[in-house]
Design a protein around this motif. Structure first.
Motif, short mmCIF file in Angstrom:
data_model
loop_
_atom_site.label_atom_id
_atom_site.label_comp_id
_atom_site.label_asym_id
_atom_site.label_seq_id
_atom_site.Cartn_x
_atom_site.Cartn_y
_atom_site.Cartn_z
N GLY A 39 -3.01 8.94 -0.30
CA GLY A 39 -1.92 8.80 0.67
C GLY A 39 -2.25 9.51 1.97
N HIS A 40 -3.53 9.44 2.33
CA HIS A 40 -4.01 10.18 3.51
C HIS A 40 -5.31 9.53 3.97
CE1 HIS A 40 -5.22 13.56 6.05
NE2 HIS A 40 -4.06 14.15 5.81
N ARG A 41 -5.51 9.46 5.30
CA ARG A 41 -6.70 8.80 5.83
C ARG A 41 -7.88 9.74 6.07
NH1 ARG A 41 -2.45 6.57 8.78
NH2 ARG A 41 -1.93 4.44 8.15
N GLY A 42 -7.70 11.02 5.82
CA GLY A 42 -8.84 11.92 5.85
C GLY A 42 -9.01 12.77 7.08
N SER A 43 -8.57 12.31 8.25
CA SER A 43 -8.73 13.10 9.47
C SER A 43 -7.51 13.97 9.69
CB SER A 43 -8.92 12.17 10.68
OG SER A 43 -7.69 11.54 11.00
N ILE A 44 -7.50 14.70 10.79
CA ILE A 44 -6.35 15.54 11.11
C ILE A 44 -5.11 14.70 11.42
CG2 ILE A 44 -6.67 15.75 13.61
CD1 ILE A 44 -6.22 18.84 13.14
N PHE A 45 -5.33 13.43 11.74
CA PHE A 45 -4.24 12.48 11.97
C PHE A 45 -3.86 11.75 10.67
CE2 PHE A 45 -6.62 12.80 15.93
CZ PHE A 45 -5.62 12.94 16.90
N GLY A 46 -4.59 12.02 9.60
CA GLY A 46 -4.59 11.17 8.41
C GLY A 46 -3.29 10.93 7.70
N GLN A 47 -2.33 11.84 7.81
CA GLN A 47 -1.09 11.63 7.07
C GLN A 47 -0.03 10.93 7.91
OE1 GLN A 47 0.10 15.65 6.01
NE2 GLN A 47 1.60 15.70 7.65
N ILE A 48 -0.35 10.66 9.17
CA ILE A 48 0.62 9.98 10.05
C ILE A 48 0.88 8.57 9.54
CG2 ILE A 48 1.03 9.09 12.37
CD1 ILE A 48 -0.59 11.45 13.46
N GLY A 49 2.14 8.27 9.29
CA GLY A 49 2.51 6.95 8.78
C GLY A 49 2.28 6.76 7.30
N MET A 50 1.88 7.82 6.61
CA MET A 50 1.63 7.75 5.17
C MET A 50 2.39 8.87 4.46
SD MET A 50 -2.45 6.83 5.00
CE MET A 50 -2.35 6.05 3.39
N LYS A 51 2.45 8.76 3.14
CA LYS A 51 3.07 9.80 2.33
C LYS A 51 1.99 10.43 1.45
CE LYS A 51 6.72 10.75 -1.02
NZ LYS A 51 7.76 10.17 -1.91
N PRO A 52 1.49 11.60 1.82
CA PRO A 52 0.40 12.21 1.05
C PRO A 52 0.82 12.51 -0.39
CG PRO A 52 0.66 13.29 3.19
CD PRO A 52 1.86 12.40 3.01
N ASN A 53 -0.10 12.27 -1.31
CA ASN A 53 0.13 12.59 -2.72
C ASN A 53 -0.40 13.98 -3.05
OD1 ASN A 53 1.42 10.20 -3.61
ND2 ASN A 53 -0.55 9.14 -3.66
N SER A 54 0.18 14.57 -4.08
CA SER A 54 -0.32 15.85 -4.58
C SER A 54 -1.63 15.62 -5.34
CB SER A 54 0.71 16.49 -5.51
OG SER A 54 0.84 15.71 -6.70
N GLN A 55 -2.34 16.70 -5.63
CA GLN A 55 -3.57 16.60 -6.42
C GLN A 55 -3.28 15.97 -7.79
OE1 GLN A 55 -6.67 17.60 -5.25
NE2 GLN A 55 -7.63 16.78 -7.09
N LYS A 56 -2.17 16.37 -8.39
CA LYS A 56 -1.83 15.86 -9.72
C LYS A 56 -1.57 14.35 -9.69
CE LYS A 56 0.23 20.23 -11.29
NZ LYS A 56 1.48 20.93 -11.67
N THR A 57 -0.81 13.90 -8.70
CA THR A 57 -0.53 12.47 -8.58
C THR A 57 -1.81 11.70 -8.26
OG1 THR A 57 1.75 12.87 -7.89
CG2 THR A 57 0.80 10.73 -7.33
N PHE A 58 -2.63 12.24 -7.36
CA PHE A 58 -3.90 11.61 -7.02
C PHE A 58 -4.76 11.41 -8.27
CE2 PHE A 58 -8.44 12.38 -6.10
CZ PHE A 58 -8.72 11.26 -5.34
N GLU A 59 -4.87 12.43 -9.09
CA GLU A 59 -5.72 12.34 -10.28
C GLU A 59 -5.14 11.35 -11.29
OE1 GLU A 59 -7.69 16.80 -9.96
OE2 GLU A 59 -6.27 16.38 -11.57
N MET A 60 -3.82 11.29 -11.40
CA MET A 60 -3.20 10.31 -12.29
C MET A 60 -3.52 8.89 -11.82
SD MET A 60 0.88 9.62 -13.00
CE MET A 60 1.14 9.09 -11.29
N LEU A 61 -3.35 8.62 -10.53
CA LEU A 61 -3.65 7.30 -9.97
C LEU A 61 -5.13 6.98 -10.07
CD1 LEU A 61 -1.38 7.49 -6.78
CD2 LEU A 61 -0.90 6.27 -8.91
N LEU A 62 -5.97 7.99 -9.88
CA LEU A 62 -7.42 7.81 -9.96
C LEU A 62 -7.83 7.38 -11.37
CD1 LEU A 62 -10.27 8.07 -8.74
CD2 LEU A 62 -10.21 10.50 -9.35
N VAL A 63 -7.28 8.04 -12.37
CA VAL A 63 -7.57 7.67 -13.76
C VAL A 63 -7.15 6.23 -14.03
CG1 VAL A 63 -6.85 8.07 -16.15
CG2 VAL A 63 -7.54 10.00 -14.73
N GLN A 64 -5.98 5.85 -13.56
CA GLN A 64 -5.49 4.49 -13.77
C GLN A 64 -6.46 3.47 -13.16
OE1 GLN A 64 -1.54 4.45 -12.06
NE2 GLN A 64 -0.64 5.62 -13.74
#
Length: 350
Positions: free
Chosen positions: A178-203
């Motif tokens: 939920g992030h594009r990686g740069s300092i602007f990366g979360q603009i217009g997005m909803k960043p996920n937590s590490q836990k949510t990221f890992e859950m989605l990654l496993v899926q």
């Protein structure tokens, strides 16, 4: 009253109404997919109970919890009854942090009112441990990566998403974060937590378990606050490298479309304020002048040509003889060349 406990492998969103009784903040950070948040306590109430527990004692904290919980019971009952009717589910599966007092009190009370209630053994913590175990298994799985590299604004994400729609095995790490990686990366997005990221990654990795290769973008170790697992970073280093070459002016247009000042000016200005601390004086002065004129396209062009491209240049040179270059002047052209390359690669490895 005896409570019926269910284990992680017994979670079934098709037949169960899954209810997360934790506070909204806890739910937002990480929750079981398809779970509905019906919090026993608000964030403020939970904090207050925690303070009483630490400063006064457990009994006083329980008493306050009961005082806050009891008046809400009629509303909770009506909400759950209506949800069961609306969703046609067979039972309600409650969970809290560790399968403790919050979910148990809900189960006991609602069961007494005749609702078909069960409790998740171990709560969200057990679900999280299951994700960690699955991620560990993914580390030991052999896989090959094809990595898309390119300067800022090269439409790497657009290419990956287009390839995914065509059925190619794509792992969109920025989408999962939920992030594009740069300092602007979360603009217009909803960043996920590490836990949510890992859950989605496993899926996603489980969906791609039979893929001959996986397409990813050449990310750094962190995407926003999310950390990419080492096995993906290592796979990225040894993977097949593709460099997307896209003209600067078109990259500027692309970034302007993503970070449109008519939609996100406050967020963009805030990000620029953080970034300016890293820039040298000449670049800062050029950006300030462009900002005073409201020329955000020029700001993006300055940042790309004088800052981001310069930082990325060393990495490009390091891989100069190790990557296939795809020059494109449009997304469709790049997509066509990429699919041709991937078809050729498949023939080589088959």
């Amino acid at each position: 009253m005896e409570v019926t406990l269910k284990d992680i492998e017994q979670i079934d969103a098709r037949s169960q109404l899954i209810i997360d009784v934790r506070s909204p903040k806890e739910y937002e950070e990480f929750h079981i997919p398809e779970a509905i948040n019906i919090p026993i306590f608000s964030d403020e109430e939970r904090a207050k109970i925690g303070t009483i527990y630490k400063r006064v004692g457990e009994e006083d904290a329980k008493e306050l919890g009961l005082q806050l919980f009891a008046p809400k019971l009629p509303g909770f009952y009506k909400q759950l009854r209506d949800l069961l009717i609306e969703t046609a589910k067979n039972e309600v599966l409650f969970y809290c942090a560790r399968g403790g007092m919050r979910s148990r009190s809900f189960v006991v009370t609602m069961a007494m009112m005749g609702l078909p209630c069960t409790q998740l053994r171990g709560g969200i913590r057990a679900f999280r441990q299951e994700i960690i175990a699955k991620l560990k298994k993914q580390e030991n799985r052999s896989r090959s990566f094809i990595v898309l590299n390119g300067y800022t604004g090269s439409r790497k994400t657009d290419l990956l998403q287009s390839l995914k729609k065509l059925g190619y095995p794509v792992l969109d790490l920025e989408g999962l974060a939920g992030h594009r990686g740069s300092i602007f990366g979360q603009i217009g997005m909803k960043p996920n937590s590490q836990k949510t990221f890992e859950m989605l990654l496993v899926q996603e990795l489980e969906k791609l378990k039979d893929a001959q290769y996986i397409l990813i973008e050449g990310e750094s170790k962190r995407i926003g606050k999310v950390v990419i697992p080492n096995f993906i970073l290592q796979g990225k280093v040894v993977g097949e490298q593709i460099l997307i070459s896209y003209p600067l002016e078109k990259r500027v247009e692309n970034i302007y479309t993503i970070y449109d000042p008519s939609k996100y000016k406050t967020n963009i200005d805030e990000a620029l304020g953080h970034l300016e601390k890293r820039l040298n004086q000449p670049i800062r002065e050029k950006i300030l002048s462009a900002k005073q004129n409201g020329d955000y396209k020029l700001i993006y062009k300055i940042l790309m040509a004088d800052y981001y491209d310069q930082r990325y240049e060393y990495q490009i040179q390091q891989m100069k003889n190790k990557q296939h270059v795809i020059e494109m002047s449009s997304l469709n052209e790049g997509l066509e060349k990429l699919t041709q390359f991937l078809t050729t690669q498949l023939k080589k490895t088959s």
